[in-house]
Design an enzyme around this catalytic site. Structure first.
Site, PDB file in Angstrom:
ATOM      1  N   ASP A   4     -24.562 -19.479 -20.332  1.00 28.04           N
ATOM      2  CA  ASP A   4     -25.813 -20.214 -20.541  1.00 28.04           C
ATOM      3  C   ASP A   4     -26.063 -20.445 -22.030  1.00 28.04           C
ATOM      4  O   ASP A   4     -26.605 -21.479 -22.426  1.00 28.04           O
ATOM      5  CB  ASP A   4     -27.005 -19.436 -19.952  1.00 28.04           C
ATOM      6  N   ASN A  13     -32.814 -30.492 -17.594  1.00 31.25           N
ATOM      7  CA  ASN A  13     -32.405 -30.923 -16.256  1.00 31.25           C
ATOM      8  C   ASN A  13     -33.483 -30.566 -15.240  1.00 31.25           C
ATOM      9  O   ASN A  13     -34.093 -29.502 -15.324  1.00 31.25           O
ATOM     10  CB  ASN A  13     -31.085 -30.253 -15.859  1.00 31.25           C
ATOM     11  N   ALA A  72     -36.528 -22.983 -27.561  1.00 31.41           N
ATOM     12  CA  ALA A  72     -36.087 -21.830 -28.352  1.00 31.41           C
ATOM     13  C   ALA A  72     -35.643 -20.695 -27.446  1.00 31.41           C
ATOM     14  O   ALA A  72     -35.770 -19.526 -27.792  1.00 31.41           O
ATOM     15  CB  ALA A  72     -37.224 -21.372 -29.276  1.00 31.41           C
ATOM     16  N   GLY A  73     -35.095 -21.061 -26.282  1.00 27.27           N
ATOM     17  CA  GLY A  73     -34.543 -20.063 -25.375  1.00 27.27           C
ATOM     18  C   GLY A  73     -33.133 -19.692 -25.764  1.00 27.27           C
ATOM     19  O   GLY A  73     -32.643 -20.047 -26.842  1.00 27.27           O
ATOM     20  N   ALA A  74     -32.443 -18.982 -24.875  1.00 24.40           N
ATOM     21  CA  ALA A  74     -31.099 -18.504 -25.166  1.00 24.40           C
ATOM     22  C   ALA A  74     -30.150 -19.648 -25.502  1.00 24.40           C
ATOM     23  O   ALA A  74     -29.370 -19.574 -26.457  1.00 24.40           O
ATOM     24  CB  ALA A  74     -30.566 -17.714 -23.967  1.00 24.40           C
ATOM     25  N   ASP A  81     -27.196 -16.555 -16.115  1.00 28.08           N
ATOM     26  CA  ASP A  81     -28.594 -16.619 -15.648  1.00 28.08           C
ATOM     27  C   ASP A  81     -29.356 -15.320 -15.891  1.00 28.08           C
ATOM     28  O   ASP A  81     -30.011 -14.774 -14.993  1.00 28.08           O
ATOM     29  CB  ASP A  81     -28.639 -16.992 -14.158  1.00 28.08           C
ATOM     30  N   ASN A 131     -21.163 -27.997 -18.879  1.00 31.06           N
ATOM     31  CA  ASN A 131     -20.484 -26.755 -19.252  1.00 31.06           C
ATOM     32  C   ASN A 131     -19.091 -26.621 -18.643  1.00 31.06           C
ATOM     33  O   ASN A 131     -18.270 -25.847 -19.130  1.00 31.06           O
ATOM     34  CB  ASN A 131     -21.332 -25.540 -18.852  1.00 31.06           C
ATOM     35  N   TYR A 147       0.862  -1.184   0.000  1.00 35.59           N
ATOM     36  CA  TYR A 147       0.000   0.000   0.000  1.00 35.59           C
ATOM     37  C   TYR A 147       0.901   1.238   0.000  1.00 35.59           C
ATOM     38  O   TYR A 147       1.857   1.292  -0.762  1.00 35.59           O
ATOM     39  CB  TYR A 147      -0.957  -0.065   1.185  1.00 35.59           C
ATOM     40  N   LYS A 174     -20.426 -20.809  -9.242  1.00 38.76           N
ATOM     41  CA  LYS A 174     -19.734 -20.685 -10.527  1.00 38.76           C
ATOM     42  C   LYS A 174     -18.302 -20.199 -10.306  1.00 38.76           C
ATOM     43  O   LYS A 174     -17.360 -20.662 -10.976  1.00 38.76           O
ATOM     44  CB  LYS A 174     -20.503 -19.701 -11.420  1.00 38.76           C
TER      45      LYS A 174
END
Length: 759
Positions: free
Chosen positions: A165, A290, A198-200, A140, A322, A42, A97
């Site tokens: 995702d 899932n 048909a989501g992300a 998310d 993933n 510092y 995560k």
């Protein structure tokens, strides 16, 4: 595996609330013990790197943690399985995560939960804090906002940004698709694909499949309202990209006929048996919903033996996980200081993951999953998460793609050195534990626990049962006391309780006693004494294993090690080729697992006994697919002017002569054995130079036991053991008053011990 919801809830809450709360923390990376250290960290010393960065912004990577720091950012609007729970409630997921980033690739993470649903304001906040980080992992965030947020941040920031995702599942499933198509010998440009969802994630996956060669006209995508058709007025821009103009298809059942590939990112059970039967030859089904896939794996392979199935679940082959991607993609991007994660880098990851699955699988991976020979095929089209090669294949591929596509600011010049640095970043202290737990789950065993009247033992049994490590837990003790303990502590565990003293077990006790008496009557044991001993839990449990009524026995919680070991030796005894048993502790450290022996049994081993201990330890270590590097310890380095060092010297001379290929040396002091640079500078002739020691053989029990107990008392290193070496059947004695974690670890190892012996 069986998971009771109430039990899991309580355990999860306890896990997260233990001090310190949460799952991640900040730790200093530099010395801070002296006033001078603090003046450098510092004021006034910190001013110097600040000036350098002010002169040239790229210097921030040299003088700060930015180059190894990722932000996991969310607004909590689409948390997996929980929905729009908000920013604050999503924090445990983001910390999780962060933990995965750290243990798989050594990347540090700040989790950032932003309480903002407006995309424009959310983007402004992320842009404002971006200078802190080397990369940003969006997580998310609900569609369609997620598409615009990622697009804007990628174009307006000069650091890697990725919405995992979307792209994580796309990259892993893309690798799986390439390999599945290769295996069934179809042309990717000819396949007919049906996408449910048909989501992300579904949009991103399908875009990736197009980049890999799937023709747009061969794709039919469905959302909850049906086929994405040009006549629909409720489609956003992303869905319009996949809308079709056909009157021949009305529903999923019609679309699936003669389809080559089904991609499921929707809801469980939507793919019916009849639909699967109607698919083309060698169908490929990625049922990634899932926790319940679009079709059950076992049902699918029963209906269509020619099917290749991938799911998001770890208990089935071909898990689309993933964690195979994001830690290593960011690792590669950070290491070249990439300005972005572009399509070239993502596709490089796809091909690296796909290529790895076609290579011969290391024995260590076979061991972890308890398989004879995992090889490329219907049940192995993507690598396993515990494959150590992922970091050295995916991260370099991503880094190279960043360099080739012109977005890398710090190109890598020596790829061999880079690979070595990648391996050094791995979280070895927990990796081995995860590996042995996973291996144990592949073939759980029947284990008998002698100390059934102890809460810690019963809680350990519950964990082992829920984790699928122990198939049938048997606890010995007073049935009423055990049931009361279970009831009072709200334990939810299915087990078998046996009280050796109960009248209903009298016949079994008499049978066991006769066996023991016949074995030991010439050693002074009377039949009466044998019956008395068989009333004790230790003798009874050992005899259950001896007679094949259980696969392994665990004891030692309530009594000293020596008292608990004696019944194991009397009943089960040593293996035929073993002169004396020994005990070995496993320490899980940042430099990898360390194996210490003998820490439990032989007080003052002779030179011959030391050699036997070393060989038995090496045999066990090889079972983990680890090359044994043995340091024979003494209080002197290569000096034989005492009885102890002379004994060790004789042992080493014998091993060098009898086993010339064995990496073993001594006599060595522990600090030299642990420090390869110190060893090389002072004793360059040693066999352990450039061979990091992992097995440490102590000259006597006192030194080994005291060392282990001292380390155990520090409490910052996980331990497994003592592992009994040389027993005829799996029998292990824990340290008295072991904690729950230690009991679970030892029992897990006992299951693997039983697996190895059965094989």
């Amino acid at each position: 595996m069986r998971k009771n919801i109430n039990s899991l809830r309580e355990e999860s809450l306890n896990y997260h609330s233990q001090f310190p709360s949460g799952k991640i923390q900040i730790s200093p990376t530099k010395k801070y013990s002296s006033q001078r250290d603090l003046s450098l960290a510092y004021s006034p010393g910190v001013a110097e790197p600040c000036k350098e960065i002010a002169r040239s912004s790229i210097e921030v990577y040299k003088y700060t943690s930015k180059g190894n720091l990722v932000a996991v950012i969310t607004n909590g609007s689409a948390v997996l399985g929980l929905g729009n729970i908000g920013a604050l409630a999503s924090k445990p997921v983001m910390e999780g995560k962060a933990l995965l980033f750290k243990i798989f690739s050594g990347i540090d993470v700040f989790d950032i939960e932003i309480d903002e649903s407006d995309p424009e304001k959310f983007i402004d906040v992320v842009k404002a804090i971006a200078p802190t980080f080397g990369g940003i992992n969006l997580e998310d965030i609900k569609a369609p906002e997620a598409f615009e947020i990622e697009r804007r941040l990628k174009s307006e920031l000069n650091i890697p940004v990725m919405h995992d995702d979307q792209h994580g599942t796309a990259i892993i499933s893309g690798a799986a698709l390439l390999n599945a198509i290769t295996y069934v010998r179809k042309n990717i440009q000819d396949i007919k694909m049906v996408v449910s969802g048909a989501g992300a994630a579904a949009i991103s996956c399908t875009r990736t499949y197009k980049q890999l060669g799937v023709k747009p006209e061969n794709i039919l995508m469905f959302d909850s309202k049906g086929l994405l058709h040009v006549s629909r007025t409720d489609l956003n821009q992303e869905k319009k990209e996949f809308s079709v103009n056909t009157s021949l298809i009305q529903n999923l059942e019609e679309a699936i006929k003669n389809a080559d590939v089904f991609i499921g990112l929707s809801v469980g059970g939507i793919l019916t048996p009849d639909m699967l039967r109607s698919m083309a030859k060698d169908p490929i089904v990625f049922a990634m919903a899932n926790p319940d896939p679009e079709i059950d794996y076992n049902l699918a392979v029963k209906i269509r033996p020619d099917v290749i199935v991938a799911t998001g679940r770890s208990d089935y082959p071909n898990q689309v996980n993933n964690v195979l991607g994001f830690p290593y993609i960011f690792r590669g991007a950070l290491d070249v200081q990439a300005r972005m994660i572009n399509d070239e880098m993502k596709l490089a990851a796809v091909h690296a993951i796909a290529s790895l699955a076609k290579e011969p699988v290391p024995e260590q991976v076979n061991i972890v999953y308890n398989k004879k020979n995992i090889s490329f095929g219907r049940e192995y089209i993507i690598p396993k998460p515990f494959d150590n090669r992922l970091i050295t294949r995916v991260a370099p591929a991503v880094a190279k793609a960043a360099m080739d596509s012109g977005v890398a600011r710090n190109p890598i010049l020596d790829w061999k050195v880079y690979q070595e640095k990648l391996l050094d970043r791995m979280g070895y202290e927990s990796k081995m534990l995860r590996m042995i737990q996973n291996r144990a789950r592949t073939n759980p065993k029947k284990v008998v626990f002698c100390n059934g009247e102890e809460y810690d033992v019963l809680k350990s049994v519950q964990i082992l049962s829920e984790e699928g490590i122990v198939s049938i837990p048997i606890v010995l003790g007073n049935e009423d006391r055990i049931k009361r303990l279970i009831r009072e502590n709200n334990l939810d565990v299915e087990l078998i309780i046996i009280d050796p003293e109960k009248e209903e077990n009298r016949e079994k006790l008499e049978y066991y006693a006769n066996i023991l008496w016949k074995r030991r009557n010439r050693k002074g044991l009377t039949l009466y004494d044998a019956k008395i001993r068989m009333r004790t839990n230790d003798h009874f449990g050992a005899m259950m294993v001896d007679q094949g009524e259980a696969d392994a026995v665990i004891t030692g919680y309530s009594r000293s090690f020596s008292l608990s070991l004696r019944p194991m030796l009397e009943v089960i005894g040593r293996a035929d080729s073993v002169y004396k048993t020994a005990g070995m502790m496993i320490l899980l450290t940042k430099r990898g697992p360390l194996f210490l022996a003998d820490t439990a049994v032989i007080p003052n081993p002779t030179s011959e006994e030391l050699a036997r201990i070393a060989l038995m330890a090496a045999h066990v270590v090889k079972g983990f697919d680890i090359e044994p590097h043995i340091a024979m310890l003494s209080f002197q380095n290569f000096s034989s002017n005492s009885k102890t060092s002379s004994k060790v010297s004789q042992t080493v001379a014998f091993l060098h002569k009898k086993y010339p290929d064995l990496i073993v040396d001594g006599e060595l002091q522990p600090d030299f054995a642990l420090n390869e640079f110190l060893l090389a500078s002072k004793f360059p002739f040693s066999k352990l130079v450039k061979k990091r020691a992992n097995i440490f053989i102590f000259p006597n029990l006192e030194s080994g036991n005291l060392t282990y107990k001292f380390i155990r008392g520090l409490g910052n290193i996980q331990t497994i053991g003592p592992v009994m070496l040389g027993m005829r059947k799996p029998a292990h004695v824990m340290q008295m008053q072991s904690n729950i974690e230690e009991i679970v670890n030892l029992a897990t190892l006992s299951v693997i011990d039983a697996q190895i012996r059965k094989n």
